[in-house]
Design an enzyme around this catalytic site. Sequence first.
Site, PDB file in Angstrom:
ATOM      1  N   SER A  74      37.062  44.606  -4.985  1.00  0.00           N
ATOM      2  CA  SER A  74      35.973  43.906  -5.665  1.00  0.00           C
ATOM      3  C   SER A  74      36.454  43.214  -6.932  1.00  0.00           C
ATOM      4  O   SER A  74      37.375  43.676  -7.596  1.00  0.00           O
ATOM      5  CB  SER A  74      34.875  44.907  -6.036  1.00  0.00           C
ATOM      6  OG  SER A  74      34.318  45.413  -4.858  1.00  0.00           O
ATOM      7  N   ALA A 131      40.956  46.493  -7.006  1.00  0.00           N
ATOM      8  CA  ALA A 131      39.760  45.908  -7.606  1.00  0.00           C
ATOM      9  C   ALA A 131      40.071  45.367  -8.997  1.00  0.00           C
ATOM     10  O   ALA A 131      40.883  45.928  -9.730  1.00  0.00           O
ATOM     11  CB  ALA A 131      38.656  46.952  -7.680  1.00  0.00           C
ATOM     12  N   ARG A 188       0.818  -1.222   0.000  1.00  0.00           N
ATOM     13  CA  ARG A 188       0.000   0.000   0.000  1.00  0.00           C
ATOM     14  C   ARG A 188       0.849   1.268   0.000  1.00  0.00           C
ATOM     15  O   ARG A 188       0.357   2.360  -0.258  1.00  0.00           O
ATOM     16  CB  ARG A 188      -0.916   0.007   1.242  1.00  0.00           C
ATOM     17  CG  ARG A 188      -2.029  -1.026   1.179  1.00  0.00           C
ATOM     18  CD  ARG A 188      -2.699  -1.219   2.548  1.00  0.00           C
ATOM     19  NE  ARG A 188      -1.910  -2.091   3.430  1.00  0.00           N
ATOM     20  CZ  ARG A 188      -2.218  -2.375   4.685  1.00  0.00           C
ATOM     21  NH1 ARG A 188      -3.307  -1.856   5.227  1.00  0.00           N
ATOM     22  NH2 ARG A 188      -1.456  -3.174   5.416  1.00  0.00           N
ATOM     23  N   GLU A 217      -9.724  -9.072  11.564  1.00  0.00           N
ATOM     24  CA  GLU A 217      -9.124  -8.151  10.589  1.00  0.00           C
ATOM     25  C   GLU A 217     -10.207  -7.478   9.747  1.00  0.00           C
ATOM     26  O   GLU A 217     -11.294  -8.047   9.536  1.00  0.00           O
ATOM     27  CB  GLU A 217      -8.158  -8.913   9.684  1.00  0.00           C
ATOM     28  CG  GLU A 217      -6.927  -9.415  10.394  1.00  0.00           C
ATOM     29  CD  GLU A 217      -6.143  -8.288  11.067  1.00  0.00           C
ATOM     30  OE1 GLU A 217      -5.715  -7.358  10.364  1.00  0.00           O
ATOM     31  OE2 GLU A 217      -5.982  -8.329  12.296  1.00  0.00           O
TER      32      GLU A 217
HETATM   33  C1  UD1 Z   1      -1.669  -5.509  11.403  1.00  0.00           C
HETATM   34  C2  UD1 Z   1      -2.618  -6.376  12.273  1.00  0.00           C
HETATM   35  C3  UD1 Z   1      -3.854  -5.549  12.608  1.00  0.00           C
HETATM   36  C4  UD1 Z   1      -3.441  -4.267  13.322  1.00  0.00           C
HETATM   37  C5  UD1 Z   1      -2.400  -3.498  12.514  1.00  0.00           C
HETATM   38  C6  UD1 Z   1      -1.841  -2.375  13.374  1.00  0.00           C
HETATM   39  C7  UD1 Z   1      -2.320  -8.714  11.616  1.00  0.00           C
HETATM   40  C8  UD1 Z   1      -2.888  -9.847  10.838  1.00  0.00           C
HETATM   41  N1  UD1 Z   1      -2.979  -7.562  11.541  1.00  0.00           N
HETATM   42  O1  UD1 Z   1      -2.356  -5.226  10.200  1.00  0.00           O
HETATM   43  O2  UD1 Z   1      -4.714  -6.297  13.429  1.00  0.00           O
HETATM   44  O3  UD1 Z   1      -4.574  -3.464  13.562  1.00  0.00           O
HETATM   45  O4  UD1 Z   1      -1.306  -4.334  12.131  1.00  0.00           O
HETATM   46  O5  UD1 Z   1      -1.020  -1.484  12.655  1.00  0.00           O
HETATM   47  O6  UD1 Z   1      -1.312  -8.878  12.269  1.00  0.00           O
HETATM   48  N2  UD1 Z   1       4.960  -8.299   8.220  1.00  0.00           N
HETATM   49  C9  UD1 Z   1       5.928  -9.270   8.181  1.00  0.00           C
HETATM   50  N3  UD1 Z   1       5.680 -10.421   7.486  1.00  0.00           N
HETATM   51  C10 UD1 Z   1       4.516 -10.648   6.860  1.00  0.00           C
HETATM   52  C11 UD1 Z   1       3.517  -9.641   6.911  1.00  0.00           C
HETATM   53  C12 UD1 Z   1       3.769  -8.470   7.612  1.00  0.00           C
HETATM   54  O7  UD1 Z   1       7.001  -9.112   8.756  1.00  0.00           O
HETATM   55  O8  UD1 Z   1       4.381 -11.713   6.258  1.00  0.00           O
HETATM   56  C13 UD1 Z   1       5.249  -7.045   8.969  1.00  0.00           C
HETATM   57  C14 UD1 Z   1       5.176  -5.804   8.107  1.00  0.00           C
HETATM   58  O9  UD1 Z   1       6.435  -5.504   7.561  1.00  0.00           O
HETATM   59  C15 UD1 Z   1       4.730  -4.731   9.115  1.00  0.00           C
HETATM   60  C16 UD1 Z   1       3.939  -5.526  10.145  1.00  0.00           C
HETATM   61  O10 UD1 Z   1       4.276  -6.868   9.961  1.00  0.00           O
HETATM   62  O11 UD1 Z   1       5.813  -4.095   9.748  1.00  0.00           O
HETATM   63  C17 UD1 Z   1       2.450  -5.335  10.000  1.00  0.00           C
HETATM   64  O12 UD1 Z   1       2.066  -5.739   8.708  1.00  0.00           O
HETATM   65  P1  UD1 Z   1       0.941  -4.970   7.907  1.00  0.00           P
HETATM   66  O13 UD1 Z   1       0.754  -5.640   6.595  1.00  0.00           O
HETATM   67  O14 UD1 Z   1       1.204  -3.520   7.917  1.00  0.00           O
HETATM   68  O15 UD1 Z   1      -0.312  -5.316   8.832  1.00  0.00           O
HETATM   69  P2  UD1 Z   1      -1.700  -4.550   8.901  1.00  0.00           P
HETATM   70  O16 UD1 Z   1      -2.533  -4.937   7.753  1.00  0.00           O
HETATM   71  O17 UD1 Z   1      -1.453  -3.108   9.123  1.00  0.00           O
HETATM   72 CA    CA Z   2       0.393  -1.817   9.242  1.00  0.00          CA
END
Ligand code: UD1
Ligand code: CA
Length: 448
Positions: free
Chosen positions: A402, A420, A15, A152
């Site tokens: 200058s 200058a 995103r 979620e």
């Molecule tokens: C997640 C939470 C959601 C919460 C939100 C808060 C889950 C399923 N959902 O959603 O409930 O409200 O954070 O900000 O946990 N990441 C990994 N590996 C992966 C996927 C993600 O390391 O396979 C890391 C991403 O880099 C990021 C973090 O996990 O730093 C959160 O991932 P993101 O996709 O942003 O989760 P949200 O959809 O925001």
């Molecule tokens: Ca997030």
Amino acid sequence: MKLKTLILAAGKGTRMKSELPKVIHRVNGIPMIEKIITICKNIGVEENILILGHKKETILEVVGDIPYVVQEEQLGTGHAIMQASELLKDYNGDVMVLCGDTPLLKESTLKEMYKQHKDSNATTTILTAICENPFGYGRIVKSEGKVVGIVEEKEASEAVKKIREINAGVYCFKSKDLFDALSKIDNNNEKGEYYLTDVIGINVKEGKLVECYTLEENIETLGVNSKVELAMASETLRERKNTALMDAGVIFIDPRNTYIEESVEVGQDTIIYPGVILQGNTKIGSNCEIIGNTRIVDSIISNSVKIESSVIESSVVEDRVTIGPFAHLRPKAHLKEDVHVGNFVEIKKSTLEKGVKAGHLTYLGDATIGEKTNIGAGTITCNYDGKNKFKTIIGKNSFIGSDSMLVAPVEIGDNSLVGAGSVITKDVPSNALAVSRSKQVIKFDWRK
Ligand code: UD1
Ligand code: CA
């Protein structure tokens, strides 16, 4: 403190619409991941471990030497944490999980949340917040005041979508219980991912205690998933920084239009005008005036300095110096007390001793200029012959006329005068006058 953190940073950040991994995007000057690591270090945990995957090399370049585990394929936040199970298999303390994309968290919040976790002896404590617009976050589903699970956005029914208590993505777990529950989650959901949030439902089913640590608003828990949220996070951090500076005695004409990075220090009664950008390791003393469209990076500015519409990089400026409008100090400019640098003057790797004046249209590079010497408008140190750089040394109380070209290497003594329009290629001793230009010719009645 028997507490380790796991910081999630393996995701693609789709995103965000960016070539860069999400967590290295900067909020008010600092990569988000670095901000989170600093917060964790400051609350005094035993060890911080990153979970890396997507573009991990790029992230490691930013964070340097820190323990990490790799999630080769990004199959969800639950799957990400599972990658640490081997590393933590003999550990029976607590684990705090954080996301690399929540840079506004406060240390005090994490400390208090952890205290509650210890005091209540919960298996899991979730950081939650009450949110005006909960869209996109996991919702905390409760029954009779007790947590039942986290749902979620994608899985949420209309009723669940209305819940305004959101999951901030920060949790305290008992390590053993966490990995035990993770071994039971699946990916039968809309995204086909292993959700860390499913651990909560499993805890509840097994009769374990799950608690929330709840914030009244969703400011520090903002998750940065897009460029809009990135700008929002920066704005909050700037506001915090400017407020802290005002509390310490700095005067802002318009704080909303002033951009000061976290690491910058500013002294009491210094006045900051709109459009000022202060970055990196910049220190500004007291009673200064920093006016419009000035950018200062990694520089030390002493007291009672006045700077207007100028750019200053990696330089040192001493007391009562006046700079600008429209001056450019490039790295290693050192302006000692009472120096004046004026309109359209560029200075690089040069020392101007006390009281030197370079008021207009000048380039000074690789030069040393003695006390109280006056540099005339349009003076240029010709420091570069196309291959090498050379030095210009000017003594004290001298006067450079200058439009003079000082062809380096060249040395001009004390109390000397350069006429200058001269091109100076040979050293000028002290107390001398050097003029090097063709004599003026007058032809009378030429127009006739
Ligand atoms: C997640 C939470 C959601 C919460 C939100 C808060 C889950 C399923 N959902 O959603 O409930 O409200 O954070 O900000 O946990 N990441 C990994 N590996 C992966 C996927 C993600 O390391 O396979 C890391 C991403 O880099 C990021 C973090 O996990 O730093 C959160 O991932 P993101 O996709 O942003 O989760 P949200 O959809 O925001
Ligand atoms: Ca997030």
